[in-house]
Write a protein that holds these residues in place. Structure first.
Motif, PDB file in Angstrom:
ATOM      1  N   VAL A 112      87.320  34.778  22.734  1.00  0.00           N
ATOM      2  CA  VAL A 112      88.041  33.549  23.062  1.00  0.00           C
ATOM      3  C   VAL A 112      89.144  33.864  24.065  1.00  0.00           C
ATOM      4  O   VAL A 112      89.323  33.179  25.070  1.00  0.00           O
ATOM      5  N   VAL A 113      89.891  34.928  23.775  1.00  0.00           N
ATOM      6  CA  VAL A 113      90.913  35.417  24.691  1.00  0.00           C
ATOM      7  C   VAL A 113      90.359  36.665  25.352  1.00  0.00           C
ATOM      8  O   VAL A 113      90.218  37.703  24.715  1.00  0.00           O
ATOM      9  N   VAL A 114      89.986  36.575  26.629  1.00  0.00           N
ATOM     10  CA  VAL A 114      89.350  37.691  27.311  1.00  0.00           C
ATOM     11  C   VAL A 114      90.271  38.907  27.306  1.00  0.00           C
ATOM     12  O   VAL A 114      91.444  38.820  27.664  1.00  0.00           O
ATOM     13  N   GLY A 115      89.707  40.052  26.872  1.00  0.00           N
ATOM     14  CA  GLY A 115      90.488  41.282  26.822  1.00  0.00           C
ATOM     15  C   GLY A 115      91.245  41.479  25.535  1.00  0.00           C
ATOM     16  O   GLY A 115      92.127  42.333  25.460  1.00  0.00           O
ATOM     17  N   GLU A 116      90.935  40.715  24.479  1.00  0.00           N
ATOM     18  CA  GLU A 116      91.653  40.879  23.213  1.00  0.00           C
ATOM     19  C   GLU A 116      91.530  42.319  22.715  1.00  0.00           C
ATOM     20  O   GLU A 116      90.541  43.000  22.942  1.00  0.00           O
ATOM     21  N   ASP A 117      92.543  42.760  21.992  1.00  0.00           N
ATOM     22  CA  ASP A 117      92.642  44.158  21.599  1.00  0.00           C
ATOM     23  C   ASP A 117      91.834  44.504  20.354  1.00  0.00           C
ATOM     24  O   ASP A 117      91.442  45.661  20.167  1.00  0.00           O
ATOM     25  N   ARG A 169      98.880  36.849  19.410  1.00  0.00           N
ATOM     26  CA  ARG A 169      99.854  36.683  20.483  1.00  0.00           C
ATOM     27  C   ARG A 169      99.716  35.303  21.119  1.00  0.00           C
ATOM     28  O   ARG A 169     100.712  34.650  21.430  1.00  0.00           O
ATOM     29  N   LEU A 170      98.474  34.848  21.307  1.00  0.00           N
ATOM     30  CA  LEU A 170      98.259  33.523  21.890  1.00  0.00           C
ATOM     31  C   LEU A 170      98.805  32.437  20.964  1.00  0.00           C
ATOM     32  O   LEU A 170      99.431  31.471  21.423  1.00  0.00           O
ATOM     33  N   ALA A 171      98.597  32.593  19.644  1.00  0.00           N
ATOM     34  CA  ALA A 171      99.102  31.604  18.691  1.00  0.00           C
ATOM     35  C   ALA A 171     100.620  31.494  18.764  1.00  0.00           C
ATOM     36  O   ALA A 171     101.185  30.390  18.747  1.00  0.00           O
ATOM     37  N   LEU A 172     101.296  32.643  18.865  1.00  0.00           N
ATOM     38  CA  LEU A 172     102.755  32.627  18.952  1.00  0.00           C
ATOM     39  C   LEU A 172     103.210  32.059  20.298  1.00  0.00           C
ATOM     40  O   LEU A 172     104.256  31.406  20.373  1.00  0.00           O
ATOM     41  N   ASP A 173     102.427  32.304  21.344  1.00  0.00           N
ATOM     42  CA  ASP A 173     102.748  31.689  22.639  1.00  0.00           C
ATOM     43  C   ASP A 173     102.709  30.164  22.527  1.00  0.00           C
ATOM     44  O   ASP A 173     103.571  29.453  23.065  1.00  0.00           O
ATOM     45  N   LEU A 174     101.673  29.668  21.838  1.00  0.00           N
ATOM     46  CA  LEU A 174     101.540  28.220  21.673  1.00  0.00           C
ATOM     47  C   LEU A 174     102.643  27.655  20.779  1.00  0.00           C
ATOM     48  O   LEU A 174     102.995  26.472  20.890  1.00  0.00           O
ATOM     49  N   ALA A 175     103.175  28.505  19.889  1.00  0.00           N
ATOM     50  CA  ALA A 175     104.236  28.049  18.988  1.00  0.00           C
ATOM     51  C   ALA A 175     105.595  27.995  19.671  1.00  0.00           C
ATOM     52  O   ALA A 175     106.561  27.451  19.106  1.00  0.00           O
ATOM     53  N   GLU A 176     105.689  28.563  20.889  1.00  0.00           N
ATOM     54  CA  GLU A 176     106.973  28.623  21.590  1.00  0.00           C
ATOM     55  C   GLU A 176     107.634  27.244  21.695  1.00  0.00           C
ATOM     56  O   GLU A 176     108.848  27.108  21.573  1.00  0.00           O
ATOM     57  N   SER A 177     106.813  26.221  21.932  1.00  0.00           N
ATOM     58  CA  SER A 177     107.371  24.886  22.121  1.00  0.00           C
ATOM     59  C   SER A 177     107.918  24.297  20.821  1.00  0.00           C
ATOM     60  O   SER A 177     108.673  23.318  20.850  1.00  0.00           O
ATOM     61  N   ARG A 178     107.545  24.893  19.690  1.00  0.00           N
ATOM     62  CA  ARG A 178     108.017  24.388  18.391  1.00  0.00           C
ATOM     63  C   ARG A 178     109.170  25.214  17.846  1.00  0.00           C
ATOM     64  O   ARG A 178     109.792  24.844  16.843  1.00  0.00           O
ATOM     65  N   VAL A 179     109.452  26.371  18.450  1.00  0.00           N
ATOM     66  CA  VAL A 179     110.469  27.286  17.935  1.00  0.00           C
ATOM     67  C   VAL A 179     111.638  27.332  18.904  1.00  0.00           C
ATOM     68  O   VAL A 179     111.477  27.660  20.085  1.00  0.00           O
ATOM     69  N   THR A 180     112.826  27.024  18.411  1.00  0.00           N
ATOM     70  CA  THR A 180     114.021  27.014  19.259  1.00  0.00           C
ATOM     71  C   THR A 180     114.487  28.427  19.570  1.00  0.00           C
ATOM     72  O   THR A 180     114.772  28.764  20.720  1.00  0.00           O
ATOM     73  N   ASP A 181     114.562  29.274  18.555  1.00  0.00           N
ATOM     74  CA  ASP A 181     115.061  30.640  18.723  1.00  0.00           C
ATOM     75  C   ASP A 181     114.329  31.553  17.739  1.00  0.00           C
ATOM     76  O   ASP A 181     114.540  31.468  16.532  1.00  0.00           O
ATOM     77  N   TRP A 182     113.465  32.419  18.263  1.00  0.00           N
ATOM     78  CA  TRP A 182     112.692  33.309  17.386  1.00  0.00           C
ATOM     79  C   TRP A 182     113.605  34.206  16.547  1.00  0.00           C
ATOM     80  O   TRP A 182     113.291  34.531  15.399  1.00  0.00           O
ATOM     81  N   ALA A 183     114.728  34.601  17.106  1.00  0.00           N
ATOM     82  CA  ALA A 183     115.627  35.506  16.384  1.00  0.00           C
ATOM     83  C   ALA A 183     116.204  34.855  15.128  1.00  0.00           C
ATOM     84  O   ALA A 183     116.581  35.558  14.174  1.00  0.00           O
ATOM     85  N   GLN A 184     116.269  33.536  15.122  1.00  0.00           N
ATOM     86  CA  GLN A 184     116.803  32.815  13.968  1.00  0.00           C
ATOM     87  C   GLN A 184     115.701  32.214  13.088  1.00  0.00           C
ATOM     88  O   GLN A 184     115.997  31.510  12.124  1.00  0.00           O
ATOM     89  N   HIS A 308      93.122  26.381  23.713  1.00  0.00           N
ATOM     90  CA  HIS A 308      94.218  26.672  24.632  1.00  0.00           C
ATOM     91  C   HIS A 308      94.138  28.097  25.167  1.00  0.00           C
ATOM     92  O   HIS A 308      95.120  28.611  25.701  1.00  0.00           O
ATOM     93  N   ALA A 309      92.974  28.729  25.019  1.00  0.00           N
ATOM     94  CA  ALA A 309      92.818  30.089  25.537  1.00  0.00           C
ATOM     95  C   ALA A 309      93.083  30.078  27.041  1.00  0.00           C
ATOM     96  O   ALA A 309      92.626  29.196  27.758  1.00  0.00           O
ATOM     97  N   PRO A 310      93.827  31.074  27.547  1.00  0.00           N
ATOM     98  CA  PRO A 310      94.194  31.078  28.961  1.00  0.00           C
ATOM     99  C   PRO A 310      93.012  31.351  29.859  1.00  0.00           C
ATOM    100  O   PRO A 310      91.975  31.855  29.426  1.00  0.00           O
ATOM    101  N   LEU A 311      93.181  31.028  31.137  1.00  0.00           N
ATOM    102  CA  LEU A 311      92.149  31.370  32.115  1.00  0.00           C
ATOM    103  C   LEU A 311      91.995  32.881  32.202  1.00  0.00           C
ATOM    104  O   LEU A 311      92.934  33.634  32.000  1.00  0.00           O
ATOM    105  N   ASP A 312      90.792  33.317  32.502  1.00  0.00           N
ATOM    106  CA  ASP A 312      90.526  34.754  32.617  1.00  0.00           C
ATOM    107  C   ASP A 312      91.417  35.377  33.694  1.00  0.00           C
ATOM    108  O   ASP A 312      91.695  34.774  34.721  1.00  0.00           O
ATOM    109  N   GLU A 313      91.842  36.613  33.418  1.00  0.00           N
ATOM    110  CA  GLU A 313      92.547  37.382  34.441  1.00  0.00           C
ATOM    111  C   GLU A 313      91.471  37.873  35.414  1.00  0.00           C
ATOM    112  O   GLU A 313      90.778  38.856  35.169  1.00  0.00           O
ATOM    113  N   LEU A 314      91.338  37.145  36.515  1.00  0.00           N
ATOM    114  CA  LEU A 314      90.154  37.298  37.351  1.00  0.00           C
ATOM    115  C   LEU A 314      89.922  38.713  37.862  1.00  0.00           C
ATOM    116  O   LEU A 314      88.819  39.249  37.757  1.00  0.00           O
TER     117      LEU A 314
END
Length: 448
Positions: A112-117, A169-184, A308-314
């Motif tokens: 789903v996410v090209v190059g996943e680890d 990592r992609l899930a947390l990227d998508l959560a960025e808009s819902r999280v004001t400050d990860w440290a808190q 919401h998987a990103p476009l391939d790193e061409l």
């Protein structure tokens, strides 16, 4: 012949993939034990694919069809899926296409996410499981080992490994808009396996320090001690949910670990937060979809994440695919080269038999045995060198049939003789190359 039955995020629903990941762990063993066609099986089940790699001993179309039908019925029965739906969702790959596909899969090019680890490790574990269950075969071993070697090359020689991102990592990227400050942010992590460790690393990369861990299987205390986290006991699960801004589930439990009832109870507890984000990374799913109906709760699951998987790193992907194609071509060439081994072995056996007869005649005439034998053996080695090299070159060019035809035409060594020689060679040490095994085997037998 190797075949692959694949159902993945491109041709099957996540609901079907979820069902296939439950209850099919023992099917490979039963399939190999009971099938008349399947000689080996390796099953790869991840969060976005379910694949069965089968080694069948019948290379004709009828044999393939029967093996596919047997496998589909077995997996359908074990997972509780409709066999018709499963058939419609399976893509069947045969022969060289199997290697092309697995090499791409293990390198993260089909995720789903090209190059996943994570996929390379999952491919290795699939082979390890097959070894434990006794379902692997020599051809499957070579295929999966070569796939792992290819994925390592892709990771070290291209930028795909750095560009590709895991689902966590992609899930947390998508959560960025819902999280004001990860440290808190206060996080409850449900699960203690490999994916939980990956998720934990991604959380810490974002500066999250307030992390508690709960394990449905009771492993939270050990995991928390190793990772420097706060464990949550079973009787504290609801309190932990109530006071968490983000709940991330990545457990391997076969059943749902978080449902609407949990959330409804948690939100009524003293100190409960009014809003929370639930991220479900489990397959089978850890969270019942009904939690999204609980006021103040937002659900982010694998199906949503995949959309919401990103476009391939061409550039990185292009380089990686070139390496995968090269590795697959080399694998095919190696198989073609190995295919003429029976003919080469038969030729060597035939010539060394003639040599033994000539040595016996020389000895009967009273000639110096040592000097005669040494000279004759050297002569045969010289005679065999060029034809052996040429046979391999022809095989790699797809002309293996010409090698067999030439050996049969020139020496009268047909397929039966080649098969007898190949069977004898297979009894030698399996850790050596086929040709080295064959040569040493027949030299020993000639000298014995």
């Amino acid at each position: 012949m190797l075949i692959c039955l694949t159902a993945n995020h491109r041709n099957a629903s996540f609901d079907l993939l979820e069902k296939l990941s439950v209850g099919t762990a023992d099917v490979a063993r039963d399939l190999v034990a009971q099938s008349s066609f399947v000689q080996g099986a390796v099953v790869l089940a991840t969060c976005n694919r379910f694949e069965a790699y089968l080694d069948i001993d019948e290379p004709v179309t009828a044999g393939i069809s029967l093996a596919v039908e047997e496998a589909a019925e077995s997996f359908s029965s074990a997972s509780g899926t409709d066999v018709g739906e499963l058939r419609d969702s399976l893509t069947v790959l045969c022969g060289d296409n199997v290697a092309d596909h697995l090499f791409a899969v293990s390198s993260g090019l089909e995720s789903v996410v090209v190059g996943e680890d994570e996929i390379a490790g999952q491919v290795k574990r699939a082979l390890s499981t097959a070894r434990v269950e006794g379902t692997t075969s020599s051809d499957l071993e070579r295929l999966f080992q070569r796939a792992s070697h290819t994925s390592r090359g892709v990771k070290t020689k291209t930028g795909l490994g750095g560009a590709g991102r895991s689902l966590a990592r992609l899930a947390l990227d998508l959560a960025e808009s819902r999280v004001t400050d990860w440290a808190q942010t206060r996080v409850l992590l449900v699960g203690t396996g490999q994916y939980a460790r990956v998720t934990l690393a991604n959380l810490r990369d974002r500066g999250v320090s307030d992390i508690r861990v709960f394990s449905p299987s009771g492993r939270a205390v050990v995991f928390a001690a190793k990772q420097g986290l706060e464990p949550v006991a079973a009787d504290g699960f609801l309190d932990a949910i109530a006071t968490a801004d983000v709940v991330i589930t990545c457990s391997t439990a076969d059943t749902v670990v978080l449902d609407a009832a949990h959330l409804e109870t948690a939100v009524t507890l003293p100190g409960a937060l009014p809003r929370r984000l639930v991220i479900d990374l489990g397959l089978p799913r850890n969270v019942d979809p009904s939690v999204a109906s609980v006021a103040g709760t937002e659900l982010l699951d694998l199906e949503t994440i995949s959309l919401h998987a990103p476009l391939d790193e061409l550039n990185a992907e292009s380089d990686a695919r070139a390496l995968v194609d090269q590795a697959a071509a080399e694998y095919r060439a190696g198989k073609a080269e190995a295919a003429v081994t029976p003919a080469v072995v038969a030729l060597r056996s035939h010539l060394f038999d003639l040599l033994d007869a000539e040595i016996d005649r020389s000895r009967s005439r009273g000639e110096s045995a040592e000097s005669t034998e040494r000279a004759l053996r050297h002569l045969v080695g010289v005679i065999l060198h060029s034809p052996s090299v040429r046979a391999r070159e022809l095989a790699r060019d797809g002309r293996a049939d010409e090698v067999f035809a030439a050996v049969e035409t020139l020496f009268g060594l047909g397929s039966a003789a080649a098969e007898r020689a190949a069977t004898a060679a297979a009894a030698a040490d399996d850790q050596h190359s086929p040709d080295a095994v064959s040569l040493e085997h027949y030299r020993r037998s000639a000298e014995g």
